[in-house]
Design a protein around this motif. Structure first.
Motif, PDB file in Angstrom:
ATOM      1  N   ALA A 100       1.233  -0.895  -0.025  1.00 33.46           N
ATOM      2  CA  ALA A 100       0.069   0.003   0.089  1.00 33.46           C
ATOM      3  C   ALA A 100       0.767   0.934  -0.472  1.00 33.46           C
ATOM      4  CB  ALA A 100      -0.925  -0.066   0.807  1.00 33.46           C
ATOM      5  N   ASP A 101       0.414   2.133  -0.443  1.00 34.04           N
ATOM      6  CA  ASP A 101       1.255   3.725  -0.497  1.00 34.04           C
ATOM      7  C   ASP A 101       0.731   4.186   0.720  1.00 34.04           C
ATOM      8  OD1 ASP A 101       2.520   5.363  -2.001  1.00 34.04           O
ATOM      9  OD2 ASP A 101       0.423   6.405  -3.082  1.00 34.04           O
ATOM     10  N   ILE A 102       2.545   4.292   1.437  1.00 36.79           N
ATOM     11  CA  ILE A 102       2.516   4.956   3.092  1.00 36.79           C
ATOM     12  C   ILE A 102       1.503   6.130   3.115  1.00 36.79           C
ATOM     13  CG2 ILE A 102       4.698   6.051   2.486  1.00 36.79           C
ATOM     14  CD1 ILE A 102       2.676   3.526   5.496  1.00 36.79           C
ATOM     15  N   GLY A 103       1.723   7.062   1.573  1.00 37.85           N
ATOM     16  CA  GLY A 103       0.619   8.113   2.330  1.00 37.85           C
ATOM     17  C   GLY A 103      -0.390   8.344   2.529  1.00 37.85           C
ATOM     18  N   ALA A 104      -1.005   6.365   1.892  1.00 40.29           N
ATOM     19  CA  ALA A 104      -2.267   6.511   1.685  1.00 40.29           C
ATOM     20  C   ALA A 104      -3.296   6.314   3.576  1.00 40.29           C
ATOM     21  CB  ALA A 104      -2.919   4.958   0.916  1.00 40.29           C
ATOM     22  N   VAL A 105      -2.109   5.332   4.521  1.00 45.06           N
ATOM     23  CA  VAL A 105      -1.853   5.359   5.682  1.00 45.06           C
ATOM     24  C   VAL A 105      -1.522   5.779   6.689  1.00 45.06           C
ATOM     25  CG1 VAL A 105      -1.413   2.888   7.138  1.00 45.06           C
ATOM     26  CG2 VAL A 105      -1.630   2.559   4.808  1.00 45.06           C
ATOM     27  N   ILE A 106      -0.395   6.880   6.267  1.00 45.19           N
ATOM     28  CA  ILE A 106      -0.429   7.827   7.242  1.00 45.19           C
ATOM     29  C   ILE A 106      -0.028   9.500   6.901  1.00 45.19           C
ATOM     30  CG2 ILE A 106       1.661   9.227   9.023  1.00 45.19           C
ATOM     31  CD1 ILE A 106       3.024   6.325   8.067  1.00 45.19           C
ATOM     32  N   ASP A 107      -1.277  10.164   7.709  1.00 46.27           N
ATOM     33  CA  ASP A 107      -1.524  11.314   7.502  1.00 46.27           C
ATOM     34  C   ASP A 107      -0.655  12.825   7.981  1.00 46.27           C
ATOM     35  OD1 ASP A 107      -2.305  14.305   6.682  1.00 46.27           O
ATOM     36  OD2 ASP A 107      -4.509  13.543   7.508  1.00 46.27           O
ATOM     37  N   GLU A 108       0.015  12.889   7.437  1.00 44.07           N
ATOM     38  CA  GLU A 108       1.351  14.129   7.491  1.00 44.07           C
ATOM     39  C   GLU A 108       0.366  15.571   9.065  1.00 44.07           C
ATOM     40  OE1 GLU A 108       3.165  16.957   5.382  1.00 44.07           O
ATOM     41  OE2 GLU A 108       2.010  16.110   3.495  1.00 44.07           O
ATOM     42  N   HIS A 109      -0.735  15.447   8.726  1.00 45.22           N
ATOM     43  CA  HIS A 109      -1.375  16.280   9.675  1.00 45.22           C
ATOM     44  C   HIS A 109      -1.557  16.105  10.643  1.00 45.22           C
ATOM     45  CE1 HIS A 109      -0.359  18.875   6.573  1.00 45.22           C
ATOM     46  NE2 HIS A 109      -1.115  18.294   5.974  1.00 45.22           N
ATOM     47  N   ASP A 110      -2.133  14.473  10.884  1.00 41.57           N
ATOM     48  CA  ASP A 110      -2.186  13.375  11.839  1.00 41.57           C
ATOM     49  C   ASP A 110      -1.268  14.018  13.344  1.00 41.57           C
ATOM     50  OD1 ASP A 110      -3.782  12.317  13.758  1.00 41.57           O
ATOM     51  OD2 ASP A 110      -3.781  10.136  12.751  1.00 41.57           O
ATOM     52  N   THR A 111      -1.219  14.818  14.086  1.00 43.49           N
ATOM     53  CA  THR A 111      -0.472  15.052  14.544  1.00 43.49           C
ATOM     54  C   THR A 111      -1.257  14.858  16.677  1.00 43.49           C
ATOM     55  OG1 THR A 111      -0.826  17.372  14.901  1.00 43.49           O
ATOM     56  CG2 THR A 111       1.575  16.305  13.910  1.00 43.49           C
ATOM     57  N   LEU A 112      -2.502  15.388  15.864  1.00 41.89           N
ATOM     58  CA  LEU A 112      -2.600  14.921  17.805  1.00 41.89           C
ATOM     59  C   LEU A 112      -4.096  13.787  18.292  1.00 41.89           C
ATOM     60  CD1 LEU A 112      -4.280  16.903  20.042  1.00 41.89           C
ATOM     61  CD2 LEU A 112      -6.305  16.994  18.732  1.00 41.89           C
ATOM     62  N   LEU A 113      -2.867  13.338  19.877  1.00 38.59           N
ATOM     63  CA  LEU A 113      -3.176  11.792  19.743  1.00 38.59           C
ATOM     64  C   LEU A 113      -4.037  12.652  21.080  1.00 38.59           C
ATOM     65  CD1 LEU A 113      -3.353   9.653  20.464  1.00 38.59           C
ATOM     66  CD2 LEU A 113      -1.268   9.509  21.924  1.00 38.59           C
ATOM     67  N   THR A 114      -5.486  12.066  21.191  1.00 33.71           N
ATOM     68  CA  THR A 114      -6.970  12.718  22.238  1.00 33.71           C
ATOM     69  C   THR A 114      -7.352  10.865  23.469  1.00 33.71           C
ATOM     70  OG1 THR A 114      -7.705  13.574  20.746  1.00 33.71           O
ATOM     71  CG2 THR A 114      -9.339  12.785  22.901  1.00 33.71           C
ATOM     72  N   VAL A 115      -7.022  10.557  23.960  1.00 36.72           N
ATOM     73  CA  VAL A 115      -6.805   9.718  24.978  1.00 36.72           C
ATOM     74  C   VAL A 115      -8.409  10.148  25.963  1.00 36.72           C
ATOM     75  CG1 VAL A 115      -6.165   8.024  26.647  1.00 36.72           C
ATOM     76  CG2 VAL A 115      -4.698   9.093  24.159  1.00 36.72           C
ATOM     77  N   THR A 116      -9.124   9.237  26.019  1.00 37.38           N
ATOM     78  CA  THR A 116      -9.859   9.595  26.931  1.00 37.38           C
ATOM     79  C   THR A 116      -9.901   8.266  28.118  1.00 37.38           C
ATOM     80  OG1 THR A 116     -11.226  10.552  25.358  1.00 37.38           O
ATOM     81  CG2 THR A 116     -12.726   9.511  27.753  1.00 37.38           C
ATOM     82  N   LEU A 117     -10.016   8.748  28.850  1.00 40.59           N
ATOM     83  CA  LEU A 117     -10.167   7.840  30.197  1.00 40.59           C
ATOM     84  C   LEU A 117     -11.191   8.284  31.391  1.00 40.59           C
ATOM     85  CD1 LEU A 117      -6.039   8.804  30.783  1.00 40.59           C
ATOM     86  CD2 LEU A 117      -6.736   6.722  30.044  1.00 40.59           C
ATOM     87  N   SER A 118     -11.412   7.930  32.424  1.00 44.57           N
ATOM     88  CA  SER A 118     -11.643   7.545  33.673  1.00 44.57           C
ATOM     89  C   SER A 118     -11.253   6.380  34.441  1.00 44.57           C
ATOM     90  CB  SER A 118     -13.370   6.940  33.297  1.00 44.57           C
ATOM     91  OG  SER A 118     -13.618   5.041  32.711  1.00 44.57           O
ATOM     92  N   GLY A 119     -12.305   7.102  35.508  1.00 41.64           N
ATOM     93  CA  GLY A 119     -11.761   5.713  36.739  1.00 41.64           C
ATOM     94  C   GLY A 119     -11.087   6.908  37.873  1.00 41.64           C
ATOM     95  N   SER A 120     -10.733   6.333  39.013  1.00 39.04           N
ATOM     96  CA  SER A 120     -10.935   7.264  40.337  1.00 39.04           C
ATOM     97  C   SER A 120      -9.010   8.096  39.435  1.00 39.04           C
ATOM     98  CB  SER A 120     -10.415   6.160  41.330  1.00 39.04           C
ATOM     99  OG  SER A 120      -9.236   5.569  41.377  1.00 39.04           O
ATOM    100  N   ASP A 121      -8.118   7.202  39.060  1.00 40.15           N
ATOM    101  CA  ASP A 121      -6.706   7.216  39.057  1.00 40.15           C
ATOM    102  C   ASP A 121      -6.911   7.876  37.159  1.00 40.15           C
ATOM    103  OD1 ASP A 121      -7.253   4.900  37.649  1.00 40.15           O
ATOM    104  OD2 ASP A 121      -5.094   4.235  37.424  1.00 40.15           O
ATOM    105  N   ALA A 122      -7.739   8.811  36.653  1.00 43.47           N
ATOM    106  CA  ALA A 122      -7.293   9.097  35.013  1.00 43.47           C
ATOM    107  C   ALA A 122      -6.830  10.021  35.497  1.00 43.47           C
ATOM    108  CB  ALA A 122      -8.760   9.003  35.031  1.00 43.47           C
ATOM    109  N   GLN A 123      -6.790  10.909  35.896  1.00 46.28           N
ATOM    110  CA  GLN A 123      -5.811  12.274  36.456  1.00 46.28           C
ATOM    111  C   GLN A 123      -4.650  12.467  36.562  1.00 46.28           C
ATOM    112  OE1 GLN A 123      -7.070  15.493  38.610  1.00 46.28           O
ATOM    113  NE2 GLN A 123      -6.183  17.120  38.142  1.00 46.28           N
ATOM    114  N   GLU A 124      -4.334  11.135  37.022  1.00 45.88           N
ATOM    115  CA  GLU A 124      -3.005  10.704  37.159  1.00 45.88           C
ATOM    116  C   GLU A 124      -1.910  10.176  36.230  1.00 45.88           C
ATOM    117  OE1 GLU A 124      -0.127   7.531  39.873  1.00 45.88           O
ATOM    118  OE2 GLU A 124      -1.916   8.811  40.869  1.00 45.88           O
ATOM    119  N   LYS A 125      -2.954   9.472  35.395  1.00 40.66           N
ATOM    120  CA  LYS A 125      -2.566   7.956  34.479  1.00 40.66           C
ATOM    121  C   LYS A 125      -2.745   9.543  33.335  1.00 40.66           C
ATOM    122  CE  LYS A 125      -4.699   4.093  35.352  1.00 40.66           C
ATOM    123  NZ  LYS A 125      -5.382   3.065  34.688  1.00 40.66           N
ATOM    124  N   ALA A 126      -3.474  10.615  32.511  1.00 41.35           N
ATOM    125  CA  ALA A 126      -3.277  11.307  31.775  1.00 41.35           C
ATOM    126  C   ALA A 126      -1.639  12.391  32.383  1.00 41.35           C
ATOM    127  CB  ALA A 126      -4.214  12.145  32.200  1.00 41.35           C
TER     128      ALA A 126
END
Length: 95
Positions: A23-49
């Motif tokens: 596969a053409d690697i440009g079709a898999v990786i977007d050069e502008h995809d630089t933001l990672l969003t991680v959603t956490l829950s639980g009593s230690d979520a803020q510490e994990k973040a």
């Protein structure tokens, strides 16, 4: 093989006649995809973040992060300088 080529996206350049896995690697990786969003829950979520944020900042230069707390959900936003850094960080931390 002809059916495979006809059904694939124009962004994919599948030229392997044996396995059909190139596969053409440009079709898999977007050069502008630089933001990672991680959603956490639980009593230690803020510490994990905070731990993940610190890991990213220690591993790569020019990393920006923000922790948002809403109700019982903690959302970590990490912006990397390059999409490759984001992918490496995700792989290293099983995200």
């Amino acid at each position: 093989m002809k059916n495979i080529k006809e059904s694939q996206s124009a962004l994919v350049n599948d030229t392997c006649t044996d396995c059909g896995s190139y596969a053409d690697i440009g079709a898999v990786i977007d050069e502008h995809d630089t933001l990672l969003t991680v959603t956490l829950s639980g009593s230690d979520a803020q510490e994990k973040a905070q731990t993940l944020s610190d890991k990213a900042k220690n591993r790569f230069e020019d990393v920006e992060s923000e922790i948002k707390i809403e109700n019982e959900m903690v959302t970590l936003l990490i912006r990397f300088a390059f999409s490759a850094e984001k992918m490496i960080f995700q792989l290293e931390n099983s995200i």
